[in-house]
Design a protein around this motif. Structure first.
Motif, PDB file in Angstrom:
ATOM      1  N   LYS A 131      -6.816  -8.340 -17.409  1.00 24.10           N
ATOM      2  CA  LYS A 131      -8.116  -8.240 -16.904  1.00 24.10           C
ATOM      3  C   LYS A 131      -8.596  -7.230 -16.117  1.00 24.10           C
ATOM      4  CE  LYS A 131     -10.671 -12.374 -17.017  1.00 24.10           C
ATOM      5  NZ  LYS A 131     -11.657 -12.974 -16.401  1.00 24.10           N
ATOM      6  N   ARG A 132      -9.820  -6.778 -16.127  1.00 23.48           N
ATOM      7  CA  ARG A 132     -10.127  -5.777 -15.333  1.00 23.48           C
ATOM      8  C   ARG A 132     -11.304  -6.317 -14.466  1.00 23.48           C
ATOM      9  NH1 ARG A 132     -10.844   0.167 -18.231  1.00 23.48           N
ATOM     10  NH2 ARG A 132      -8.801  -0.059 -18.103  1.00 23.48           N
ATOM     11  N   ILE A 133     -11.264  -5.906 -13.351  1.00 22.37           N
ATOM     12  CA  ILE A 133     -12.334  -6.434 -12.293  1.00 22.37           C
ATOM     13  C   ILE A 133     -12.715  -5.446 -11.321  1.00 22.37           C
ATOM     14  CG2 ILE A 133     -12.574  -8.157 -10.292  1.00 22.37           C
ATOM     15  CD1 ILE A 133     -10.181  -9.546 -11.452  1.00 22.37           C
ATOM     16  N   VAL A 134     -14.011  -5.280 -11.183  1.00 18.75           N
ATOM     17  CA  VAL A 134     -14.850  -4.450 -10.143  1.00 18.75           C
ATOM     18  C   VAL A 134     -15.047  -5.261  -9.063  1.00 18.75           C
ATOM     19  CG1 VAL A 134     -16.719  -2.786  -9.804  1.00 18.75           C
ATOM     20  CG2 VAL A 134     -15.413  -3.112 -12.165  1.00 18.75           C
ATOM     21  N   VAL A 135     -14.768  -4.656  -7.784  1.00 20.67           N
ATOM     22  CA  VAL A 135     -15.162  -5.361  -6.597  1.00 20.67           C
ATOM     23  C   VAL A 135     -16.095  -4.473  -5.780  1.00 20.67           C
ATOM     24  CG1 VAL A 135     -14.224  -6.267  -4.497  1.00 20.67           C
ATOM     25  CG2 VAL A 135     -13.127  -6.608  -6.570  1.00 20.67           C
ATOM     26  N   LYS A 136     -17.309  -5.215  -5.423  1.00 22.33           N
ATOM     27  CA  LYS A 136     -18.196  -4.068  -4.868  1.00 22.33           C
ATOM     28  C   LYS A 136     -18.379  -4.688  -3.326  1.00 22.33           C
ATOM     29  CE  LYS A 136     -22.359  -3.095  -2.834  1.00 22.33           C
ATOM     30  NZ  LYS A 136     -23.299  -3.891  -1.771  1.00 22.33           N
ATOM     31  N   ILE A 137     -17.924  -3.965  -2.278  1.00 23.96           N
ATOM     32  CA  ILE A 137     -18.015  -4.353  -0.991  1.00 23.96           C
ATOM     33  C   ILE A 137     -19.122  -3.855  -0.180  1.00 23.96           C
ATOM     34  CG2 ILE A 137     -16.261  -2.941   0.042  1.00 23.96           C
ATOM     35  CD1 ILE A 137     -15.605  -5.378   1.759  1.00 23.96           C
ATOM     36  N   GLY A 138     -20.130  -4.575   0.404  1.00 16.82           N
ATOM     37  CA  GLY A 138     -21.365  -4.021   0.845  1.00 16.82           C
ATOM     38  C   GLY A 138     -21.173  -3.607   2.506  1.00 16.82           C
TER      39      GLY A 138
ATOM     40  N   LEU B  93      -6.483  -6.848  -3.034  1.00 16.17           N
ATOM     41  CA  LEU B  93      -6.574  -5.914  -4.198  1.00 16.17           C
ATOM     42  C   LEU B  93      -5.178  -5.620  -4.652  1.00 16.17           C
ATOM     43  CD1 LEU B  93     -10.105  -4.297  -3.728  1.00 16.17           C
ATOM     44  CD2 LEU B  93      -9.636  -6.503  -4.664  1.00 16.17           C
ATOM     45  N   SER B  94      -4.485  -5.218  -3.641  1.00 18.56           N
ATOM     46  CA  SER B  94      -3.180  -4.401  -3.942  1.00 18.56           C
ATOM     47  C   SER B  94      -2.336  -5.616  -4.669  1.00 18.56           C
ATOM     48  CB  SER B  94      -2.606  -4.148  -2.490  1.00 18.56           C
ATOM     49  OG  SER B  94      -3.310  -3.304  -1.973  1.00 18.56           O
ATOM     50  N   SER B  95      -2.388  -6.826  -4.151  1.00 15.69           N
ATOM     51  CA  SER B  95      -1.488  -7.940  -4.803  1.00 15.69           C
ATOM     52  C   SER B  95      -2.143  -8.139  -6.303  1.00 15.69           C
ATOM     53  CB  SER B  95      -1.501  -9.017  -3.869  1.00 15.69           C
ATOM     54  OG  SER B  95      -2.495  -9.317  -3.367  1.00 15.69           O
ATOM     55  N   LEU B  96      -3.316  -8.153  -6.472  1.00 18.57           N
ATOM     56  CA  LEU B  96      -3.942  -8.331  -7.735  1.00 18.57           C
ATOM     57  C   LEU B  96      -3.349  -7.181  -8.711  1.00 18.57           C
ATOM     58  CD1 LEU B  96      -7.578  -9.533  -7.018  1.00 18.57           C
ATOM     59  CD2 LEU B  96      -5.771 -10.845  -8.002  1.00 18.57           C
ATOM     60  N   ARG B  97      -3.643  -5.930  -8.153  1.00 14.69           N
ATOM     61  CA  ARG B  97      -3.133  -4.743  -8.807  1.00 14.69           C
ATOM     62  C   ARG B  97      -1.734  -4.949  -9.341  1.00 14.69           C
ATOM     63  NH1 ARG B  97      -3.132  -1.923 -12.649  1.00 14.69           N
ATOM     64  NH2 ARG B  97      -1.429  -1.274 -12.627  1.00 14.69           N
TER      65      ARG B  97
ATOM     66  N   PHE C 296      -4.466   0.638   2.437  1.00 17.05           N
ATOM     67  CA  PHE C 296      -3.728   0.351   1.230  1.00 17.05           C
ATOM     68  C   PHE C 296      -2.301   0.820   0.944  1.00 17.05           C
ATOM     69  CE2 PHE C 296      -8.305  -0.356  -0.419  1.00 17.05           C
ATOM     70  CZ  PHE C 296      -7.989  -1.393  -1.353  1.00 17.05           C
ATOM     71  N   ALA C 297      -2.008   1.801   1.828  1.00 20.04           N
ATOM     72  CA  ALA C 297      -0.720   2.170   1.988  1.00 20.04           C
ATOM     73  C   ALA C 297       0.154   1.103   2.642  1.00 20.04           C
ATOM     74  CB  ALA C 297      -0.649   3.687   2.727  1.00 20.04           C
ATOM     75  N   ARG C 298      -0.397   0.381   3.390  1.00 21.48           N
ATOM     76  CA  ARG C 298       0.354  -0.671   4.017  1.00 21.48           C
ATOM     77  C   ARG C 298       0.961  -1.596   2.950  1.00 21.48           C
ATOM     78  NH1 ARG C 298      -3.699  -2.978   8.502  1.00 21.48           N
ATOM     79  NH2 ARG C 298      -3.700  -1.073   9.794  1.00 21.48           N
ATOM     80  N   TYR C 299       0.266  -1.701   1.754  1.00 16.43           N
ATOM     81  CA  TYR C 299       0.662  -2.710   0.749  1.00 16.43           C
ATOM     82  C   TYR C 299       0.969  -1.898  -0.528  1.00 16.43           C
ATOM     83  CZ  TYR C 299      -1.774  -5.637   4.070  1.00 16.43           C
ATOM     84  OH  TYR C 299      -2.325  -5.995   5.424  1.00 16.43           O
ATOM     85  N   GLN C 300       1.583  -0.599  -0.217  1.00 15.63           N
ATOM     86  CA  GLN C 300       2.205   0.241  -1.200  1.00 15.63           C
ATOM     87  C   GLN C 300       1.078   0.263  -2.331  1.00 15.63           C
ATOM     88  OE1 GLN C 300       4.509  -2.757   0.100  1.00 15.63           O
ATOM     89  NE2 GLN C 300       4.713  -0.735   1.580  1.00 15.63           N
ATOM     90  N   GLN C 301       0.019   0.693  -1.949  1.00 14.90           N
ATOM     91  CA  GLN C 301      -0.967   0.753  -3.185  1.00 14.90           C
ATOM     92  C   GLN C 301      -1.690   2.093  -2.941  1.00 14.90           C
ATOM     93  OE1 GLN C 301      -1.641  -1.133  -5.978  1.00 14.90           O
ATOM     94  NE2 GLN C 301      -2.910   0.903  -6.063  1.00 14.90           N
ATOM     95  N   LYS C 302      -1.618   3.063  -4.177  1.00 15.66           N
ATOM     96  CA  LYS C 302      -2.240   4.158  -4.020  1.00 15.66           C
ATOM     97  C   LYS C 302      -3.591   3.999  -4.467  1.00 15.66           C
ATOM     98  CE  LYS C 302       1.705   7.361  -4.541  1.00 15.66           C
ATOM     99  NZ  LYS C 302       2.676   6.507  -5.003  1.00 15.66           N
ATOM    100  N   VAL C 303      -4.733   4.897  -3.780  1.00 15.82           N
ATOM    101  CA  VAL C 303      -6.121   5.001  -4.063  1.00 15.82           C
ATOM    102  C   VAL C 303      -6.388   6.268  -4.444  1.00 15.82           C
ATOM    103  CG1 VAL C 303      -6.501   2.955  -2.814  1.00 15.82           C
ATOM    104  CG2 VAL C 303      -6.831   5.159  -1.697  1.00 15.82           C
ATOM    105  N   SER C 304      -7.751   6.388  -5.122  1.00 12.02           N
ATOM    106  CA  SER C 304      -8.502   7.631  -5.360  1.00 12.02           C
ATOM    107  C   SER C 304      -9.846   7.298  -5.043  1.00 12.02           C
ATOM    108  CB  SER C 304      -8.286   8.185  -6.976  1.00 12.02           C
ATOM    109  OG  SER C 304      -8.932   7.319  -7.576  1.00 12.02           O
TER     110      SER C 304
ATOM    111  N   LEU D 233      -2.799   5.093 -14.520  1.00 11.04           N
ATOM    112  CA  LEU D 233      -1.822   5.525 -13.326  1.00 11.04           C
ATOM    113  C   LEU D 233      -1.534   4.414 -12.252  1.00 11.04           C
ATOM    114  CD1 LEU D 233      -2.854   9.302 -12.663  1.00 11.04           C
ATOM    115  CD2 LEU D 233      -0.703   8.526 -13.898  1.00 11.04           C
ATOM    116  N   GLY D 234      -2.073   3.207 -12.563  1.00  9.86           N
ATOM    117  CA  GLY D 234      -1.791   2.057 -11.424  1.00  9.86           C
ATOM    118  C   GLY D 234      -2.237   2.169 -10.154  1.00  9.86           C
ATOM    119  N   ILE D 235      -3.387   3.311 -10.240  1.00  6.99           N
ATOM    120  CA  ILE D 235      -4.284   3.467  -8.930  1.00  6.99           C
ATOM    121  C   ILE D 235      -5.341   2.705  -8.895  1.00  6.99           C
ATOM    122  CG2 ILE D 235      -5.317   5.450  -7.837  1.00  6.99           C
ATOM    123  CD1 ILE D 235      -2.821   6.938  -8.710  1.00  6.99           C
TER     124      ILE D 235
END
Ligand code: ADP
Length: 257
Positions: A2-9, A32-36, A88-96, A124-126
């Motif tokens: 599944k592909r999810i977009v999360v928008k935060i205001g 978001l990191s755990s979902l990823r 995000f790095a705290r949860y071993q997740q890379k971002v771009s 790339l899992g980002i």
């Protein structure tokens, strides 16, 4: 997957005293990191650059001049991404980072390019973190490069990435039948299957202090979502850890679809 977009205001990212809501940001990054890691493709559309820029410069109100707002967006965007990168790095997740303008809907080549870029980042899992390129986009009639607001951008990205669901996080549990800041007896609307003129009226009230769009722009985004047969949920940013219940369809907000 599944592909999810999360928008935060902005209202979920900036506290009423102007400070950055690190609790919400941390909860967001954790969730978001755990979902990823569970295999979902996750895209984050974030507001808040101007709010964070105000915070960086120690200012307490949005300047009215456009060039000043653009400068603040430019300053705040760096700080915002730096925060996301660390959290995000705290949860071993890379971002771009992806800064978009209206060109992605105006020109087919730009659309195609942005869509391929998004696909490559996701492969790339980002987690791509997307915002409007506020520092340069303009509102001119002849060459409009502004989206208007990030609620609309959230819906556009959902279509661009062919995601299944847009989760829209605000400072409120969902859409109410009247402005809950004014009416104590306002009731949460569970499900919306059509955006009527009447509904647009109940959303007419102004938004929070730092937020911009209010509910009207969220309903405009919902229209785009309906047009493309996608789904949207509007819920409270403070409830981000309950996102699995939301994905599972248990009622915790307003469902559009
Ligand atoms: P964000 O910054 O999260 O995008 P906004 O501040 O722009 O959010 O909009 C959310 C605000 O809209 C709520 O905090 C609330 O004060 C206001 N609002 C006005 N009318 C309604 C309504 N009918 N239902 C829910 N919220 C409403």
């Amino acid at each position: 997957a599944k592909r999810i977009v999360v928008k935060i205001g902005t209202s979920s990212l900036i506290l009423s005293n102007g400070q950055i809501n690190l609790k919400n940001m941390d909860d967001l990054a954790f969730t978001l990191s755990s979902l990823r890691h569970e295999g979902y493709d996750i895209i984050l559309v974030t507001s808040g650059a101007i709010g964070v820029g105000l915070n960086v410069l120690g200012l307490d109100k949005r300047p009215s001049e456009i060039a000043q707002q653009q400068a603040l967006a430019s300053i705040g965007q760096v700080e915002l991404m730096s925060l996301y990168n660390h959290i995000f790095a705290r949860y071993q997740q890379k971002v771009s980072q992806l800064l978009l303008t209206n060109d992605v809907i105006e020109y087919p080549e730009s659309h195609q390019n942005a869509s391929m870029s998004l696909q490559a980042i996701l492969s790339l899992g980002i987690i791509p973190i997307i915002n409007e390129n506020d520092a340069v986009s303009v509102d001119e009639m002849d060459h409009k490069t502004k989206f208007g607001d990030n609620d609309r951008l959230g819906a556009i990205v959902t279509n661009l990435a062919d995601a299944d669901l847009l989760i829209m996080l605000s400072d409120i549990d969902g859409l109410y039948d009247k402005n809950p800041n004014i009416f104590d007896d306002a009731k949460l609307i569970d499900t919306v299957s059509e955006i009527t003129d009447e509904l647009m009226k109940v959303a007419g009230g102004a938004g929070s202090r730092f937020g911009t769009g209010g509910m009207t722009s969220k309903l405009e985004a919902a229209k785009l979502i309906f047009d493309n047969d996608k789904q949207m949920v509007l819920t409270n940013g403070a409830r981000i850890r309950e996102i699995r219940d939301i994905i599972a369809g248990k009622k915790k907000g307003t469902y559009f679809g």
